[in-house]
Scaffold this active site. Structure first.
Site, PDB file in Angstrom:
ATOM      1  N   ASP A 117     128.236  60.156 -42.723  1.00 11.80           N
ATOM      2  CA  ASP A 117     128.507  59.260 -43.842  1.00 11.80           C
ATOM      3  C   ASP A 117     129.696  59.793 -44.626  1.00 11.80           C
ATOM      4  O   ASP A 117     129.714  60.959 -45.021  1.00 11.80           O
ATOM      5  CB  ASP A 117     127.269  59.157 -44.743  1.00 11.80           C
ATOM      6  CG  ASP A 117     127.352  57.978 -45.689  1.00 11.80           C
ATOM      7  OD1 ASP A 117     128.194  57.079 -45.473  1.00 11.80           O
ATOM      8  OD2 ASP A 117     126.577  57.953 -46.659  1.00 11.80           O
ATOM      9  N   HIS A 124     134.443  54.559 -56.244  1.00 12.88           N
ATOM     10  CA  HIS A 124     133.084  55.117 -56.201  1.00 12.88           C
ATOM     11  C   HIS A 124     133.108  56.620 -56.492  1.00 12.88           C
ATOM     12  O   HIS A 124     132.329  57.123 -57.305  1.00 12.88           O
ATOM     13  CB  HIS A 124     132.449  54.857 -54.835  1.00 12.88           C
ATOM     14  CG  HIS A 124     131.133  55.550 -54.640  1.00 12.88           C
ATOM     15  ND1 HIS A 124     129.992  55.174 -55.306  1.00 12.88           N
ATOM     16  CD2 HIS A 124     130.778  56.618 -53.861  1.00 12.88           C
ATOM     17  CE1 HIS A 124     128.990  55.970 -54.943  1.00 12.88           C
ATOM     18  NE2 HIS A 124     129.443  56.855 -54.064  1.00 12.88           N
ATOM     19  N   GLU A 205     127.556  49.841 -47.838  1.00 10.87           N
ATOM     20  CA  GLU A 205     128.512  50.480 -46.932  1.00 10.87           C
ATOM     21  C   GLU A 205     128.713  49.634 -45.683  1.00 10.87           C
ATOM     22  O   GLU A 205     127.912  48.760 -45.360  1.00 10.87           O
ATOM     23  CB  GLU A 205     127.998  51.870 -46.512  1.00 10.87           C
ATOM     24  CG  GLU A 205     127.632  52.763 -47.703  1.00 10.87           C
ATOM     25  CD  GLU A 205     127.525  54.231 -47.345  1.00 10.87           C
ATOM     26  OE1 GLU A 205     128.019  54.625 -46.265  1.00 10.87           O
ATOM     27  OE2 GLU A 205     126.956  54.981 -48.147  1.00 10.87           O
ATOM     28  N   ASP A 237     122.744  52.837 -47.500  1.00 10.13           N
ATOM     29  CA  ASP A 237     122.388  54.258 -47.567  1.00 10.13           C
ATOM     30  C   ASP A 237     121.512  54.466 -48.805  1.00 10.13           C
ATOM     31  O   ASP A 237     121.986  54.837 -49.869  1.00 10.13           O
ATOM     32  CB  ASP A 237     123.686  55.083 -47.652  1.00 10.13           C
ATOM     33  CG  ASP A 237     123.425  56.559 -47.871  1.00 10.13           C
ATOM     34  OD1 ASP A 237     122.345  57.033 -47.507  1.00 10.13           O
ATOM     35  OD2 ASP A 237     124.328  57.233 -48.405  1.00 10.13           O
ATOM     36  N   ARG A 241     118.484  59.408 -56.539  1.00 10.71           N
ATOM     37  CA  ARG A 241     119.492  60.123 -57.347  1.00 10.71           C
ATOM     38  C   ARG A 241     118.961  61.376 -58.014  1.00 10.71           C
ATOM     39  O   ARG A 241     119.701  62.343 -58.214  1.00 10.71           O
ATOM     40  CB  ARG A 241     120.070  59.185 -58.411  1.00 10.71           C
ATOM     41  CG  ARG A 241     120.741  57.948 -57.861  1.00 10.71           C
ATOM     42  CD  ARG A 241     121.867  58.286 -56.926  1.00 10.71           C
ATOM     43  NE  ARG A 241     122.536  57.084 -56.443  1.00 10.71           N
ATOM     44  CZ  ARG A 241     123.435  57.072 -55.466  1.00 10.71           C
ATOM     45  NH1 ARG A 241     123.758  58.197 -54.841  1.00 10.71           N
ATOM     46  NH2 ARG A 241     123.990  55.952 -55.085  1.00 10.71           N
ATOM     47  N   LYS A 257     118.812  61.540 -49.350  1.00 11.19           N
ATOM     48  CA  LYS A 257     119.420  60.507 -48.515  1.00 11.19           C
ATOM     49  C   LYS A 257     118.666  60.292 -47.199  1.00 11.19           C
ATOM     50  O   LYS A 257     118.734  59.217 -46.622  1.00 11.19           O
ATOM     51  CB  LYS A 257     120.848  60.931 -48.128  1.00 11.19           C
ATOM     52  CG  LYS A 257     121.781  61.165 -49.299  1.00 11.19           C
ATOM     53  CD  LYS A 257     122.335  59.853 -49.776  1.00 11.19           C
ATOM     54  CE  LYS A 257     123.536  60.068 -50.694  1.00 11.19           C
ATOM     55  NZ  LYS A 257     124.118  58.773 -51.068  1.00 11.19           N
ATOM     56  N   THR A 261     117.975  55.019 -43.790  1.00 13.70           N
ATOM     57  CA  THR A 261     119.258  54.318 -43.866  1.00 13.70           C
ATOM     58  C   THR A 261     119.074  53.009 -43.108  1.00 13.70           C
ATOM     59  O   THR A 261     118.688  53.034 -41.934  1.00 13.70           O
ATOM     60  CB  THR A 261     120.374  55.144 -43.189  1.00 13.70           C
ATOM     61  OG1 THR A 261     120.430  56.440 -43.805  1.00 13.70           O
ATOM     62  CG2 THR A 261     121.727  54.461 -43.325  1.00 13.70           C
ATOM     63  N   GLU A 362     126.224  53.285 -60.346  1.00 11.39           N
ATOM     64  CA  GLU A 362     127.457  52.889 -61.026  1.00 11.39           C
ATOM     65  C   GLU A 362     127.263  51.624 -61.867  1.00 11.39           C
ATOM     66  O   GLU A 362     127.804  51.520 -62.959  1.00 11.39           O
ATOM     67  CB  GLU A 362     128.562  52.634 -59.996  1.00 11.39           C
ATOM     68  CG  GLU A 362     128.979  53.853 -59.205  1.00 11.39           C
ATOM     69  CD  GLU A 362     129.724  53.446 -57.951  1.00 11.39           C
ATOM     70  OE1 GLU A 362     129.080  53.280 -56.890  1.00 11.39           O
ATOM     71  OE2 GLU A 362     130.960  53.277 -58.029  1.00 11.39           O
TER      72      GLU A 362
HETATM   73 CA    CA Z   1     126.561  57.081 -48.774  1.00  9.35          CA
END
Ligand code: CA
Length: 410
Positions: A117, A124, A205, A237, A241, A257, A261, A362
Site C-alpha cells: 500500500d 492526504h 484507494e 483500506d 486510527r 490496517k 482490506t 480527514e
Molecule cells: Ca492506505
C-alpha cells in the site's frame, strides 16, 4: 461500435469496459466472467466452443491463470470478447451464456500474492501529517523523492460485500491527571488502553493487479507498467486510527490496517483506461532518473464515497502526486520480483477541497470537526461503498466495480 446485448449500448458497461470477475451460479464451480450491461458472460463454454487455445484459463476459480499469460494474450482476448459482443452474427452462440448479475455470486477475483500500500496523495499525506504531528513538518523529507509505501497483509484482502468486524487492540495510554507538585514527564506513564477501536475509518484507494511476473533481480521501468499490470479495482483500506496512532512509530502501519482490506469483485482491464489518461499535476523537485515517467501518466478516475447511501466525498484520482507506473518502478528498483496476483494500492486519494477527502480522519479533521450529519468515525451497522467512473473509449464514462462493506460489532 457498440454491443448488441440489451441495455449495454451507451451504458457504463458497454464494450469499452469489459471488466473481469470470478462468479458462480447454481451449484456450478466458480469461473471467470465478463460484465456487459447488467449481465455476466460465462466465458468458459464460449471459449471452449470456439476452441480458443487459452480457454482453460477461464474455467478457473481465480483470474491468476489468465493474468499470468501476459499482455499479448490479454489484448487478443479483449479483441475476441469485443467481437463476440458487437457482432450480431455471434448472438446465437453467445446469448445463451449471458446471466443476469442478480443470479450470480461474485467471489474474490484473484489470489492475492503480495500486497503493498502506497501513500501517493500529497493532499492526504499533508492532512495526516498535520493531524498526527501538529507541531512538525506535515511532509517528511523523503515524500517528494519516492512513493512511500509499506507491505500489507495479503491474506486479509476480502471481496466487496464481506462484513467488516470492528477490531480490538491497544491504544495510547491516557495522559495521567497532573499530580500536585510533580514536574514529571508523562512519557511511558500508564498502561495502554485495550478494547474495540473507537476510530474505525476508511481509505478510498485504487488497487493495481499484477499479471505478468518478473524474475528476482529484475526491475520494471516506468515504461513497462502496462506489460505487467493487468487491471485495476477500487479498494477500501479499513483503518483503526487509535490502534494505528499508538503502534506506527517507528516501523509503520501494522494491526491498525491488517484486519481487513476490501476490494471490488470486478477487475477493470488497464486497456479500458486508455481514454482516461491525463498528465500528473506536477512533481517538484524532479524525481530521480528511475522514477521519470512519460506523460500522460495519471488517470482521470472520479471516486464517490457513500456512507449509508449518501455521498459524503468525491475524491479525484487525477490529483495523485505519484503515478502508478512510478509506484511499480519504485516497488521493483531493488530487484524484488513480482508474482502474478501481486496487489499494490495508491494510498488514500484526497483532493484539495474538504469534500474531496478520502478518509473520515480527514473529513472530520481527526474527529474535531464532524461532517455530514454530525459524523466522525464509523459506528456499528454503517455501510460504506466506494464507486468510481472514468472516461471510456466510446465517449461516455465507464464504471469501475463498487466496493462495499458493513461494520459489525467487535
Ligand atoms: Ca492506505
Amino acid at each position: 461500435m457498440t454491443s448488441w446485448v440489451d441495455g449495454a449500448s451507451g451504458s457504463a458497461y458497454d464494450v469499452d469496459n469489459l471488466p473481469y470477475a470470478v462468479f458462480s451460479a447454481d451449484d456450478d464451480r466458480p469461473r471467470v466472467g465478463v460484465r456487459i450491461g447488467d449481465q455476466v458472460l460465462d466465458v468458459t463454454p464460449v471459449a471452449a466452443g470456439e476452441m480458443l487455445d487459452v480457454h482453460e484459463a477461464f474455467a478457473r476459480d481465480s483470474l491468476n491463470p489468465l493474468m499470468a499469460l501476459g499482455p499479448t494474450v490479454w489484448r487478443s482476448v479483449r479483441t475476441w470478447l469485443t467481437g463476440l459482443l458487437t457482432d450480431e452474427h455471434e448472438r446465437d452462440v453467445v446469448e445463451p451464456h449471458l446471466r443476469p448479475l442478480d443470479d450470480v455470486t461474485l467471489h474474490l477475483p484473484f489470489t492475492v500474492a503480495d500486497y503493498v500500500d502506497f501513500y501517493c496523495s500529497i493532499q492526504h499525506a499533508t492532512n495526516v501529517g498535520r493531524i498526527f504531528r501538529p507541531d512538525g513538518e506535515a511532509l517528511l523529507p523523503n515524500w517528494r523523492h519516492l512513493p512511500v509505501g509499506y507491505h500489507g497483509r495479503a491474506g486479509t484482502v476480502v471481496v466487496s460485500g464481506t462484513p467488516i468486524r470492528r477490531p480490538s487492540g491497544q491504544g495510547r495510554p491516557p495522559v495521567p491527571e497532573p499530580v500536585e507538585g510533580s514536574t514529571g514527564s508523562t512519557t511511558g506513564a500508564g498502561r495502554p488502553t485495550f478494547g474495540p477501536t473507537r476510530r474505525l475509518d476508511i481509505e478510498t484507494e485504487l488497487g493495481f493487479v499484477v499479471g505478468a511476473p518478473t524474475q528476482l533481480g529484475e526491475s520494471v521501468p516506468t515504461s513497462g507498467f502496462a506489460d505487467h499490470v493487468f487491471g485495476v479495482l477500487p479498494l477500501n483500506d479499513w483503518s483503526a486510527r487509535d490502534i494505528q496512532a499508538w503502534e506506527y512509530v517507528p516501523l509503520g502501519p501494522f494491526l491498525g490496517k491488517s484486519f481487513a482490506t476490501s476490494v471490488s469483485a470486478w477487475v477493470t482491464p488497464l486497456a479500458a483506461l486508455e481514454a482516461a489518461r491525463v498528465p500528473l499535476p506536477g512533481q517538484d523537485p524532479e524525481p530521480l532518473d528511475y522514477l521519470q515517467v512519460a506523460e500522460p501518466a495519471g488517470y482521470d478516475i472520479a471516486f464517490e464515497v457513500l456512507l449509508n447511501g449518501e455521498v459524503v466525498s468525491r475524491p479525484p484520482f487525477s490529483a495523485l502526486y505519484w503515478s502508478p507506473a512510478q509506484m511499480l518502478a519504485h516497488l521493483t528498483i531493488n530487484g524484488a520480483s513480482l508474482r502474478t496476483g501481486d496487489l499494490f494500492a495508491s494510498g488514500t486519494i484526497s483532493g484539495d477541497e474538504r469534500d474531496q477527502r478520502g478518509s473520515f480522519l480527514e473529513l472530520s479533521w481527526g474527529g474535531q470537526e464532524p461532517f455530514g450529519e454530525g459524523r466522525t468515525f464509523l459506528v456499528d451497522g454503517d455501510e460504506v461503498t466506494l464507486r468510481a467512473t472514468a472516461p471510456g473509449a466510446l465517449g461516455g464514462r465507464i464504471a469501475l466495480g463498487e466496493v462495499t462493506g458493513v461494520i459489525t460489532p467487535a
